[in-house]
Design a protein around this motif. Structure first.
Motif, PDB file in Angstrom:
ATOM      1  N   GLY A 241     -20.612  -1.543  29.066  1.00  0.00           N
ATOM      2  CA  GLY A 241     -19.256  -1.283  29.538  1.00  0.00           C
ATOM      3  C   GLY A 241     -19.235  -0.291  30.678  1.00  0.00           C
ATOM      4  O   GLY A 241     -20.260   0.281  31.049  1.00  0.00           O
ATOM      5  N   ASP A 242     -18.030  -0.078  31.210  1.00  0.00           N
ATOM      6  CA  ASP A 242     -17.875   0.831  32.356  1.00  0.00           C
ATOM      7  C   ASP A 242     -17.021   2.038  32.025  1.00  0.00           C
ATOM      8  O   ASP A 242     -16.817   2.888  32.890  1.00  0.00           O
ATOM      9  N   ARG A 243     -16.529   2.131  30.778  1.00  0.00           N
ATOM     10  CA  ARG A 243     -15.626   3.219  30.421  1.00  0.00           C
ATOM     11  C   ARG A 243     -16.179   3.940  29.198  1.00  0.00           C
ATOM     12  O   ARG A 243     -16.319   3.352  28.120  1.00  0.00           O
ATOM     13  N   LEU A 244     -16.479   5.227  29.364  1.00  0.00           N
ATOM     14  CA  LEU A 244     -17.152   5.974  28.307  1.00  0.00           C
ATOM     15  C   LEU A 244     -16.307   6.096  27.054  1.00  0.00           C
ATOM     16  O   LEU A 244     -16.811   5.900  25.937  1.00  0.00           O
ATOM     17  N   GLU A 245     -15.010   6.420  27.223  1.00  0.00           N
ATOM     18  CA  GLU A 245     -14.176   6.734  26.065  1.00  0.00           C
ATOM     19  C   GLU A 245     -13.695   5.502  25.313  1.00  0.00           C
ATOM     20  O   GLU A 245     -13.102   5.628  24.233  1.00  0.00           O
ATOM     21  N   THR A 246     -13.934   4.317  25.845  1.00  0.00           N
ATOM     22  CA  THR A 246     -13.589   3.095  25.115  1.00  0.00           C
ATOM     23  C   THR A 246     -14.836   2.261  24.844  1.00  0.00           C
ATOM     24  O   THR A 246     -15.226   2.068  23.695  1.00  0.00           O
ATOM     25  N   ASP A 247     -15.497   1.774  25.887  1.00  0.00           N
ATOM     26  CA  ASP A 247     -16.634   0.866  25.708  1.00  0.00           C
ATOM     27  C   ASP A 247     -17.805   1.537  24.992  1.00  0.00           C
ATOM     28  O   ASP A 247     -18.339   1.001  24.007  1.00  0.00           O
ATOM     29  N   VAL A 248     -18.224   2.685  25.501  1.00  0.00           N
ATOM     30  CA  VAL A 248     -19.383   3.359  24.920  1.00  0.00           C
ATOM     31  C   VAL A 248     -19.062   3.904  23.529  1.00  0.00           C
ATOM     32  O   VAL A 248     -19.853   3.760  22.585  1.00  0.00           O
ATOM     33  N   LEU A 249     -17.891   4.494  23.376  1.00  0.00           N
ATOM     34  CA  LEU A 249     -17.496   4.999  22.060  1.00  0.00           C
ATOM     35  C   LEU A 249     -17.374   3.851  21.057  1.00  0.00           C
ATOM     36  O   LEU A 249     -17.741   4.000  19.885  1.00  0.00           O
ATOM     37  N   PHE A 250     -16.878   2.714  21.500  1.00  0.00           N
ATOM     38  CA  PHE A 250     -16.814   1.520  20.650  1.00  0.00           C
ATOM     39  C   PHE A 250     -18.213   1.166  20.139  1.00  0.00           C
ATOM     40  O   PHE A 250     -18.416   0.949  18.941  1.00  0.00           O
ATOM     41  N   GLY A 251     -19.172   1.125  21.038  1.00  0.00           N
ATOM     42  CA  GLY A 251     -20.532   0.819  20.626  1.00  0.00           C
ATOM     43  C   GLY A 251     -21.072   1.826  19.628  1.00  0.00           C
ATOM     44  O   GLY A 251     -21.692   1.453  18.627  1.00  0.00           O
ATOM     45  N   ALA A 252     -20.818   3.116  19.891  1.00  0.00           N
ATOM     46  CA  ALA A 252     -21.272   4.159  18.976  1.00  0.00           C
ATOM     47  C   ALA A 252     -20.612   4.023  17.607  1.00  0.00           C
ATOM     48  O   ALA A 252     -21.265   4.156  16.568  1.00  0.00           O
ATOM     49  N   ASN A 253     -19.321   3.738  17.601  1.00  0.00           N
ATOM     50  CA  ASN A 253     -18.587   3.588  16.339  1.00  0.00           C
ATOM     51  C   ASN A 253     -19.108   2.429  15.504  1.00  0.00           C
ATOM     52  O   ASN A 253     -19.001   2.438  14.276  1.00  0.00           O
ATOM     53  N   CYS A 254     -19.653   1.414  16.188  1.00  0.00           N
ATOM     54  CA  CYS A 254     -20.090   0.207  15.493  1.00  0.00           C
ATOM     55  C   CYS A 254     -21.603   0.163  15.261  1.00  0.00           C
ATOM     56  O   CYS A 254     -22.117  -0.825  14.733  1.00  0.00           O
ATOM     57  N   GLY A 255     -22.323   1.220  15.677  1.00  0.00           N
ATOM     58  CA  GLY A 255     -23.756   1.274  15.459  1.00  0.00           C
ATOM     59  C   GLY A 255     -24.562   0.435  16.433  1.00  0.00           C
ATOM     60  O   GLY A 255     -25.683   0.018  16.118  1.00  0.00           O
ATOM     61  N   LEU A 256     -24.020   0.203  17.626  1.00  0.00           N
ATOM     62  CA  LEU A 256     -24.707  -0.598  18.642  1.00  0.00           C
ATOM     63  C   LEU A 256     -25.411   0.310  19.649  1.00  0.00           C
ATOM     64  O   LEU A 256     -25.000   1.446  19.869  1.00  0.00           O
ATOM     65  N   ALA A 257     -26.446  -0.202  20.293  1.00  0.00           N
ATOM     66  CA  ALA A 257     -26.974   0.461  21.479  1.00  0.00           C
ATOM     67  C   ALA A 257     -25.939   0.303  22.588  1.00  0.00           C
ATOM     68  O   ALA A 257     -25.203  -0.688  22.635  1.00  0.00           O
ATOM     69  N   THR A 258     -25.863   1.293  23.480  1.00  0.00           N
ATOM     70  CA  THR A 258     -24.817   1.288  24.499  1.00  0.00           C
ATOM     71  C   THR A 258     -25.399   1.463  25.891  1.00  0.00           C
ATOM     72  O   THR A 258     -26.363   2.192  26.092  1.00  0.00           O
ATOM     73  N   MET A 259     -24.751   0.793  26.843  1.00  0.00           N
ATOM     74  CA  MET A 259     -25.182   0.870  28.237  1.00  0.00           C
ATOM     75  C   MET A 259     -23.955   1.017  29.125  1.00  0.00           C
ATOM     76  O   MET A 259     -22.992   0.258  29.016  1.00  0.00           O
ATOM     77  N   LEU A 260     -23.997   2.006  30.021  1.00  0.00           N
ATOM     78  CA  LEU A 260     -22.943   2.216  31.014  1.00  0.00           C
ATOM     79  C   LEU A 260     -23.365   1.577  32.325  1.00  0.00           C
ATOM     80  O   LEU A 260     -24.487   1.795  32.796  1.00  0.00           O
ATOM     81  N   THR A 261     -22.480   0.785  32.921  1.00  0.00           N
ATOM     82  CA  THR A 261     -22.710   0.273  34.257  1.00  0.00           C
ATOM     83  C   THR A 261     -21.766   0.987  35.218  1.00  0.00           C
ATOM     84  O   THR A 261     -20.607   1.261  34.868  1.00  0.00           O
TER      85      THR A 261
END
Length: 308
Positions: free
Chosen positions: A246-266
């Motif tokens: 995702g491109d948005r830290l407070e939604t895309d990345v936090l979503f991944g963290a909340n769900c136990g996924l690896a996360t990548m910022l573009t």
């Protein structure tokens, strides 16, 4: 999956490092705006990335807080921008997931009052969720005599370019009933427009209603876990083998963290590498959850790893 279990390192990766991350992922979840496209232009290389991921046997999903269009219109946009193999069932928007929540989780027995756009209304219609009429806002109608439908059992707030004081007042009237559900499609405070301008997002309208009603909305879209649960209920996703891009830290990345996924910022959208580093230096655990495991300039960086 590498990166998901340990501390979130905010590592800038390229080439073979990207290949290692993709090799560990069976499922790749992409945000759309700022990741796959910007407005009516696909991010360079994005159609090829999606095609190659699928050719490699990856399951690809698109998870967006943008509720302005129904899924069938998203399919048309993907096709228009050169994506030849994106199916409707791979697209999970906050509008679609809100309708699914009302139908399958809340099992609302009545109508829904909607502050939102046609995309939200179409998804509710397709899910068989009844929607209350907006009511007459003529010269004889005021906050003192607003008609309220007794069958309304939920209020749903999404992006609405026709938001008015009377819609706000009507929603407040329904939310006086503690049994009336209060939902929001997503928490996005604003969205970027061409020329450096912004437009208020669903989160701004939700905040107005939360203030007026003294209630808090249940958020359906990212960073809520429900969007992942919605996908997983249909496709049986293993979080440990899933990557959120995702491109948005407070939604895309936090979503991944909340769900136990690896996360990548573009870096082709809203958040910057400086934003991520600032959160990484924070003492707040909540802010640290917004720090990605990995960072790439663009998903076009996937091409070298996928073509080798």
């Amino acid at each position: 999956m590498a990166g998901a279990a340990g501390g979130r390192g905010c590592r800038m990766i390229r080439g073979a490092q990207i290949r290692d991350v993709l090799d560990a992922a069976h499922n790749v979840l992409f945000d759309c705006d700022g990741v796959i496209w910007n407005g009516e232009a696909a991010v360079a290389g994005a159609p090829e990335v999606v095609r190659l991921l699928k050719r490699r046997g990856k399951r690809v999903f698109f998870v967006t807080n943008n509720c302005t269009r129904p899924r069938e219109n998203y399919v048309q946009k993907f096709s228009r921008l050169g994506f030849t193999d994106v199916a409707e069932e791979e697209i999970f928007s906050s509008a679609y997931c809100s309708a699914a929540y009302l139908r399958d989780v809340a099992k609302v027995q009545g109508k829904v009052f909607v502050i939102g756009c046609p995309g939200v209304l179409k998804e509710l219609q397709d899910a068989g969720v009844p929607v209350a009429e907006q009511g007459d806002e003529g010269p004889d109608v005021s906050v003192y005599n607003l008609p309220l439908d007794p069958d309304v059992k939920a209020v749903l707030v999404g992006y609405d370019e026709r938001f008015t004081f009377m819609k706000l007042a009507t929603a407040c009237g329904y939310l006086r009933d503690a049994e009336c559900l209060f939902l929001a499609t997503d928490p996005d405070p604003w969205h970027p427009l061409r020329g450096g301008r912004i437009t208020p997002g669903s989160g701004s309208l939700t905040a107005a209603l939360e203030t007026a009603s003294s209630r808090k909305a249940t958020v359906i879209g990212k960073p809520s876990r429900f969007m992942f649960e919605c996908i997983s209920s249909q496709f049986d996703l293993d979080p440990a083998r899933s990557l959120m891009v995702g491109d948005r830290l407070e939604t895309d990345v936090l979503f991944g963290a909340n769900c136990g996924l690896a996360t990548m910022l573009t870096l082709t959208g809203v958040s910057t590498l400086e934003d991520a580093h600032e959160l990484q230096q924070s003492e707040s655990p909540e802010k640290k959850d917004c720090v990605p495991d990995y960072v790439v300039e663009s998903i076009a960086d996937f091409l070298q790893a996928l073509e080798e």
